[in-house]
Design an enzyme around this catalytic site. Structure first.
Site, PDB file in Angstrom:
ATOM      1  N   CYS A  12       0.858  -1.188   0.000  1.00  0.00           N
ATOM      2  CA  CYS A  12       0.000   0.000   0.000  1.00  0.00           C
ATOM      3  C   CYS A  12       0.896   1.241   0.000  1.00  0.00           C
ATOM      4  CB  CYS A  12      -0.851  -0.001   1.256  1.00  0.00           C
ATOM      5  SG  CYS A  12       0.176   0.042   2.746  1.00  0.00           S
ATOM      6  N   HIS A  74       3.692   1.998  11.759  1.00  0.00           N
ATOM      7  CA  HIS A  74       2.553   1.791  12.669  1.00  0.00           C
ATOM      8  C   HIS A  74       2.332   2.946  13.622  1.00  0.00           C
ATOM      9  CE1 HIS A  74       4.425  -2.142  11.641  1.00  0.00           C
ATOM     10  NE2 HIS A  74       3.201  -2.343  11.221  1.00  0.00           N
ATOM     11  N   CYS A  96       2.411   5.977   8.914  1.00  0.00           N
ATOM     12  CA  CYS A  96       1.517   6.176   7.762  1.00  0.00           C
ATOM     13  C   CYS A  96       0.608   7.381   8.034  1.00  0.00           C
ATOM     14  CB  CYS A  96       0.668   4.926   7.540  1.00  0.00           C
ATOM     15  SG  CYS A  96      -0.518   5.176   6.202  1.00  0.00           S
ATOM     16  N   HIS A 124      -1.094  -4.764  19.364  1.00  0.00           N
ATOM     17  CA  HIS A 124      -0.580  -4.362  18.050  1.00  0.00           C
ATOM     18  C   HIS A 124       0.097  -3.000  18.199  1.00  0.00           C
ATOM     19  CE1 HIS A 124      -0.472  -3.007  13.873  1.00  0.00           C
ATOM     20  NE2 HIS A 124      -0.569  -4.294  13.541  1.00  0.00           N
ATOM     21  N   GLU A 126       0.306  -0.445  16.344  1.00  0.00           N
ATOM     22  CA  GLU A 126      -0.511   0.728  15.981  1.00  0.00           C
ATOM     23  C   GLU A 126      -1.438   1.110  17.142  1.00  0.00           C
ATOM     24  OE1 GLU A 126      -2.752   0.595  12.232  1.00  0.00           O
ATOM     25  OE2 GLU A 126      -4.230   1.920  13.161  1.00  0.00           O
ATOM     26  N   SER A 222       1.183  -9.598  10.771  1.00  0.00           N
ATOM     27  CA  SER A 222       0.589  -8.531   9.955  1.00  0.00           C
ATOM     28  C   SER A 222      -0.928  -8.576  10.104  1.00  0.00           C
ATOM     29  CB  SER A 222       0.995  -8.726   8.491  1.00  0.00           C
ATOM     30  OG  SER A 222       0.087  -8.062   7.643  1.00  0.00           O
TER      31      SER A 222
HETATM   32 FE1  SF4 Z   1      -0.929   0.807   4.498  1.00  0.00          FE
HETATM   33 FE2  SF4 Z   1      -1.400   0.702   7.129  1.00  0.00          FE
HETATM   34 FE3  SF4 Z   1      -1.304   3.039   5.860  1.00  0.00          FE
HETATM   35 FE4  SF4 Z   1      -3.335   1.392   5.409  1.00  0.00          FE
HETATM   36  S1  SF4 Z   1      -2.850   2.425   7.331  1.00  0.00           S
HETATM   37  S2  SF4 Z   1      -2.203   2.575   3.876  1.00  0.00           S
HETATM   38  S3  SF4 Z   1      -2.307  -0.605   5.552  1.00  0.00           S
HETATM   39  S4  SF4 Z   1       0.390   1.568   6.125  1.00  0.00           S
END
Ligand code: SF4
Length: 317
Positions: A12, A74, A96, A124, A126, A222
């Site tokens: 992604c 994360h 991200c 997790h 995140e 994952s």
């Molecule tokens: Fe990729 Fe995670 Fe961002 Fe979604 S939130 S785009 S899975 S890195």
């Protein structure tokens, strides 16, 4: 044997950006650069970056004074950000942007006096990062049963946010349960589940109508890869999560006419090609790709790296 590839699958925009940040940091600042935790949940990606000079650490106290430090995709808690600041570490943040958006939502809701419920999986990274964004207790739920057992008075003003890589369908049920239980509740319209997770889940559900067996390439830690395998199971298709072609048990596919193949958002395409090569050892294989969403999202790099030559540092999503 026919192999049908899911579309979309694999990397992604958040993963591409995170890997890019490590590679460009190595080019710009030289090896080693230090990365807190796995940059993305994939051993092959991590091992490849190690060979180029990245060093992966569990905590910031393993980073030498002044060394370039990268936070994983994360995201991290405020305590980690503050720790890096107090140590004077030069930080590149590979969180991200869609995770950062959840962080911002969480802080916003808590500032307005709402009790925060985070729909996600305890442990997790995140979830740990999002919990650590606010100076208030965060209630973590992952099922409708968890909502029923929340010890919060029903008239409490609530806000919910979600982990980005959950099951779209399960999360819908958990949000509905929260809305039933609490009258004064706000949250994102549907959820914070990211575009990449949603697209890959939709694709796998469609793929399962065509195949006898589903193979999901992705790491066991994952989250989004695990959800893809679960969707296969829900659809009644024998489904296996494999880290790479070495983890493929040929008994699973022997006799199958059509094999579905997808990959989690942190799994490189080379691993998918390796699996096809492994399938070719037992049968002639015809490979097709299902029609599906074409993704063209690209996330902007951190300012410190925007001068680096990269086709990726183009636009915000
Ligand atoms: Fe990729 Fe995670 Fe961002 Fe979604 S939130 S785009 S899975 S890195």
């Amino acid at each position: 044997m026919r192999v049908v590839l899911a579309q979309p699958r694999g990397f992604c925009a958040g993963v591409v950006r995170a890997i890019d940040i490590v590679e460009l940091a190595l080019q710009k600042f030289g090896a080693p650069v230090y990365v807190r935790h796995e940059i993305v949940h994939n051993k092959h990606v991590v091992d490849g970056l190690k060979l180029k000079g990245a060093r992966f650490v569990d905590e910031l106290d393993e980073v030498p004074e002044g060394a370039v430090t990268i936070f994983s995709a994360h995201g991290v808690s405020r305590a980690v950000v503050d720790d890096a600041k107090s140590r004077g570490l030069p930080v590149l943040d590979a969180t991200c942007p869609l995770v950062s958006k959840v962080h911002a939502q969480s802080r916003h809701y808590v500032r307005r006096g709402r009790t925060l419920v985070l729909i996600g999986h305890i442990g997790h990274p995140e979830v740990e990062g999002t919990v650590g964004q606010v100076q208030a207790p965060v209630h973590i739920v992952s099922t409708e049963a968890d909502v029923a057992s929340l010890e919060i008075p029903p008239d409490t003003p609530i806000a919910y946010v979600t982990q980005t890589t959950l099951s779209v369908d399960e999360t819908r049920g958990v949000i509905a349960a929260l809305r039933n239980r609490f009258a004064d509740i706000v949250g994102p319209d549907t959820s914070d589940i990211c575009y990449a997770t949603q697209h890959r889940q939709t694709a796998v559900r469609e793929l399962c109508r065509l195949v006898d067996v589903l193979l999901v390439v992705g790491a066991s830690n994952s989250s989004n890869s695990n959800r893809l395998r679960e969707i296969g199971v829900e659809e009644g298709v024998p489904s296996y999560l494999i880290a790479d072609s070495k983890a493929l048990d040929l008994d699973w596919v022997t006799g199958a006419k059509v094999v579905g193949l997808t990959a989690g958002a942190s799994a490189p395409e080379e691993l998918v090609l390796d699996v096809i090569a492994a399938l070719r050892q037992i049968d002639e294989v015809e490979v097709t790709q299902m029609n599906g969403t074409q993704e063209d999202i690209v996330f902007r790099l951190p300012p410190e790296l925007r001068d680096m030559p990269s086709g990726l540092a183009a636009v915000d999503a």
